[in-house]
Motif scaffolding. Structure first.
Motif, PDB file in Angstrom:
ATOM      1  N   ASP A  98       9.107  -4.818  21.565  1.00  0.00           N
ATOM      2  CA  ASP A  98       9.116  -4.251  22.695  1.00  0.00           C
ATOM      3  C   ASP A  98       7.927  -2.763  22.431  1.00  0.00           C
ATOM      4  O   ASP A  98       7.446  -2.477  23.637  1.00  0.00           O
ATOM      5  CB  ASP A  98      10.578  -3.390  23.212  1.00  0.00           C
ATOM      6  CG  ASP A  98      11.323  -4.738  23.548  1.00  0.00           C
ATOM      7  OD1 ASP A  98      10.751  -5.779  23.740  1.00  0.00           O
ATOM      8  OD2 ASP A  98      12.311  -4.248  23.783  1.00  0.00           O
ATOM      9  N   LYS A  99       7.993  -2.384  21.450  1.00  0.00           N
ATOM     10  CA  LYS A  99       6.947  -1.169  21.240  1.00  0.00           C
ATOM     11  C   LYS A  99       5.933  -1.530  20.116  1.00  0.00           C
ATOM     12  O   LYS A  99       6.284  -2.158  19.103  1.00  0.00           O
ATOM     13  CB  LYS A  99       7.657  -0.077  20.845  1.00  0.00           C
ATOM     14  CG  LYS A  99       8.178   0.655  22.160  1.00  0.00           C
ATOM     15  CD  LYS A  99       8.587   2.293  21.727  1.00  0.00           C
ATOM     16  CE  LYS A  99       9.001   2.997  22.949  1.00  0.00           C
ATOM     17  NZ  LYS A  99       9.506   4.475  22.554  1.00  0.00           N
TER      18      LYS A  99
ATOM     19  N   GLU B 172       3.355   9.841  23.455  1.00  0.00           N
ATOM     20  CA  GLU B 172       4.064   9.443  22.359  1.00  0.00           C
ATOM     21  C   GLU B 172       3.383   9.588  20.990  1.00  0.00           C
ATOM     22  O   GLU B 172       2.923   8.641  20.350  1.00  0.00           O
ATOM     23  CB  GLU B 172       4.682   8.146  22.670  1.00  0.00           C
ATOM     24  CG  GLU B 172       5.500   7.785  23.697  1.00  0.00           C
ATOM     25  CD  GLU B 172       6.782   8.534  23.815  1.00  0.00           C
ATOM     26  OE1 GLU B 172       7.630   8.382  22.615  1.00  0.00           O
ATOM     27  OE2 GLU B 172       7.271   9.322  24.452  1.00  0.00           O
TER      28      GLU B 172
ATOM     29  N   SER C 112       3.082   5.601  19.541  1.00  0.00           N
ATOM     30  CA  SER C 112       3.544   4.424  19.916  1.00  0.00           C
ATOM     31  C   SER C 112       3.174   4.060  21.538  1.00  0.00           C
ATOM     32  O   SER C 112       2.868   4.876  22.177  1.00  0.00           O
ATOM     33  CB  SER C 112       5.231   4.389  20.071  1.00  0.00           C
ATOM     34  OG  SER C 112       5.934   5.196  20.923  1.00  0.00           O
TER      35      SER C 112
ATOM     36  N   PRO D 281       4.161   1.035  24.700  1.00  0.00           N
ATOM     37  CA  PRO D 281       5.006  -0.198  25.043  1.00  0.00           C
ATOM     38  C   PRO D 281       3.973  -1.327  24.833  1.00  0.00           C
ATOM     39  O   PRO D 281       2.867  -1.430  24.978  1.00  0.00           O
ATOM     40  CB  PRO D 281       5.428  -0.249  26.718  1.00  0.00           C
ATOM     41  CG  PRO D 281       5.135   1.241  26.870  1.00  0.00           C
ATOM     42  CD  PRO D 281       3.978   1.813  25.943  1.00  0.00           C
ATOM     43  N   SER D 282       4.726  -2.623  24.264  1.00  0.00           N
ATOM     44  CA  SER D 282       4.005  -3.683  23.835  1.00  0.00           C
ATOM     45  C   SER D 282       3.081  -4.255  24.988  1.00  0.00           C
ATOM     46  O   SER D 282       1.918  -4.635  24.878  1.00  0.00           O
ATOM     47  CB  SER D 282       4.951  -4.766  23.286  1.00  0.00           C
ATOM     48  OG  SER D 282       5.565  -4.229  22.192  1.00  0.00           O
TER      49      SER D 282
ATOM     50  N   TYR E  85       5.499  -3.193  14.593  1.00  0.00           N
ATOM     51  CA  TYR E  85       6.619  -3.229  15.577  1.00  0.00           C
ATOM     52  C   TYR E  85       7.695  -2.229  15.263  1.00  0.00           C
ATOM     53  O   TYR E  85       8.542  -2.101  15.604  1.00  0.00           O
ATOM     54  CB  TYR E  85       7.242  -4.487  15.945  1.00  0.00           C
ATOM     55  CG  TYR E  85       5.998  -5.604  16.412  1.00  0.00           C
ATOM     56  CD1 TYR E  85       5.701  -5.277  17.564  1.00  0.00           C
ATOM     57  CD2 TYR E  85       5.889  -6.427  15.814  1.00  0.00           C
ATOM     58  CE1 TYR E  85       4.930  -6.130  18.382  1.00  0.00           C
ATOM     59  CE2 TYR E  85       4.852  -7.431  16.516  1.00  0.00           C
ATOM     60  CZ  TYR E  85       4.418  -7.237  18.096  1.00  0.00           C
ATOM     61  OH  TYR E  85       3.558  -8.190  18.427  1.00  0.00           O
TER      62      TYR E  85
ATOM     63  N   ASN F 265      13.992  -1.572  15.727  1.00  0.00           N
ATOM     64  CA  ASN F 265      13.453  -0.030  15.751  1.00  0.00           C
ATOM     65  C   ASN F 265      14.850   0.915  15.905  1.00  0.00           C
ATOM     66  O   ASN F 265      15.575   1.081  16.615  1.00  0.00           O
ATOM     67  CB  ASN F 265      12.792   0.223  16.934  1.00  0.00           C
ATOM     68  CG  ASN F 265      11.411  -0.791  17.076  1.00  0.00           C
ATOM     69  OD1 ASN F 265      10.860  -0.732  16.014  1.00  0.00           O
ATOM     70  ND2 ASN F 265      11.322  -1.109  18.225  1.00  0.00           N
TER      71      ASN F 265
END
Length: 427
Positions: free
Chosen positions: A4-5, A96, A108, A110-111, A144, A231
């Motif tokens: 997701d990140k 972030e 970081s 968000p993907s 990730y 994560n």
């Protein structure tokens, strides 16, 4: 696996030396070491590494055995300027951002941020911009999780851009990398893992999780999950939600001067108290620690003592007084010391403090406010850097004298590169 990140680790390449070379371009490509004022190599260029020099080597040995090596003194305020430059650039792209150390940052996204953006092109451009505006190189690792991003940045140094985003490729990397290359695995943990037959990262991530949980603490288990892209370590930003904060600093010279060591500790406590005030936080317990010096860097010992307070406070006078009582009991004249520090724990805002302790806090806050008003008034007139506690004065004078001595023939301030102002096209 959680994708997701996207996490990024940005790591300065031979950072202290790179900052020095940026202001003195004639040193580029030479074997350069930093640490003259401490008598040992604290940082070195890749060229110096290639001829066999190691961190911790005595400066006198370097001068005797490596005549061509350039030996420089440290300029920590210079390194902080470059660190702030990097942080300023990164925060233009995302909020972030974590300033992990003076030469490292995490960030970081968000993907799905990269749904319509070419990820490799994005980070290539960011890396190019950082190099252009700072004049030094950083290695970027993208993956990730934080742990795998840090692994990626180390994989292709210096000036690297490495993506660990493919699961099959990552598993191949795990088979050839030692478990000691995992961020957070020290010598003692490495030996414990090896005693279980865990030699590579692949051995670690495929080991029975129940047995690992039985033998190791939460921190090691977090690494296990991070390596599987599950994560557990998010971006940590300094905010009013901090649970702890630290102030620590190595000495200019190794010493067993009792008053000097305490003065250094006092200065660290002052800085920590200022940060508590800035963040509007209070503490009811803190740790002071002294680091001893030995000939072997590996066996230096850190003596840490936790101090529990009767009430929450951020009053520097209370913190210094409590630290002084403990210091008298733990200081040993037989030891030589090279570092002191303080960690403020259990940080809380006023509305998080139990009502039974609130009355004491309110009373102390009135006294603190009166003192703070006087101090702030003086700082506004003479400047923040001109005022310190009497208990910190020995440290301050010593460091100012050392700085003046170092800068007599090597004042970096006038040699900083000009800031990047964009490209101008002339017809």
């Amino acid at each position: 696996m959680n994708r997701d990140k996207i996490f990024v680790h940005i790591d300065g390449d031979a950072f202290f030396v790179a900052c020095e070379v940026a202001r003195r371009p004639e040193l580029a490509g030479l074997s350069v070491v930093v640490g003259e004022e401490r008598g040992i190599v604290t940082a070195l260029s890749y060229e110096a590494k290639r001829i066999g020099i190691k961190r911790g080597d005595p400066i006198f040995k370097i001068r005797k055995e490596y005549k061509s090596v350039v030996v420089l003194q440290s300029h920590f305020d210079l390194y902080l300027k470059y660190s702030h430059m990097l942080y300023s650039i990164l925060t233009e792209y995302t909020s972030e951002v974590e300033a992990y150390s003076v030469d490292e940052c995490f960030m970081s996204f968000p993907s799905d941020y990269f749904k319509n953006i070419n990820l490799e092109e994005f980070f290539s451009n960011l890396k190019r911009r950082v190099k252009m505006e700072t004049g030094i190189t950083y290695s970027f690792g993208i993956s990730y999780s934080k742990v795998t991003a840090k692994l990626a940045s180390k994989h292709n140094k210096p000036d690297g851009l490495c993506f660990f985003l493919d699961e099959e490729e990552l598993l191949r990397i795990y088979k050839i990398k030692s478990v000691s290359e995992i961020w957070g695995i020290g010598l003692a943990t490495k030996k414990s893992l090896e005693s279980l037959g865990i030699i590579t990262i692949d051995d670690f991530v495929n080991y029975d999780i129940k047995l690992l949980d039985k033998y190791f603490n939460k921190n090691i288990m977090e690494l296990y999950h991070e390596l599987r892209w599950d994560n557990r370590l998010g971006i940590i930003k300094e905010s009013k939600d901090l649970k702890s904060l630290q102030a620590t600093r190595s000495f200019t010279n190794i010493t067993n001067d009792k008053s000097y060591v305490f003065s250094e500790l006092s200065r660290n406590i002052e800085q920590a108290a200022e940060r508590l005030s800035t963040l509007d936080l209070y503490t009811n317990e803190f740790i002071i620690f002294l680091k001893t010096h030995t000939k072997s860097l590996e066996y230096s010992k850190t003596i840490g003592i936790k101090i529990k307070l009767k009430e929450y406070t951020r009053d520097v006078r209370v913190l210094i007084r409590e630290a002084c009582d403990v210091y008298e009991r733990v200081y040993d004249t037989k030891n030589k010391y090279k570092k002191t520090g303080v960690s403020m724990l259990n940080l809380k805002k006023v509305n998080q403090i139990e009502s039974s302790l609130l009355d004491l806090l309110v009373q102390n806050k009135r006294e603190e406010k009166d003192l703070s008003g006087i101090i702030n008034s003086i700082k506004n007139k003479v400047g923040a850097g001109k005022l310190c506690l009497a208990s910190s004065l020995v440290s301050r004078k010593s460091r100012e004298t050392a700085l003046i001595r170092r800068n007599i023939n090597d004042n970096y301030f006038y040699n900083l590169p000009l800031p990047y102002m964009g490209i101008v096209f002339c017809k």
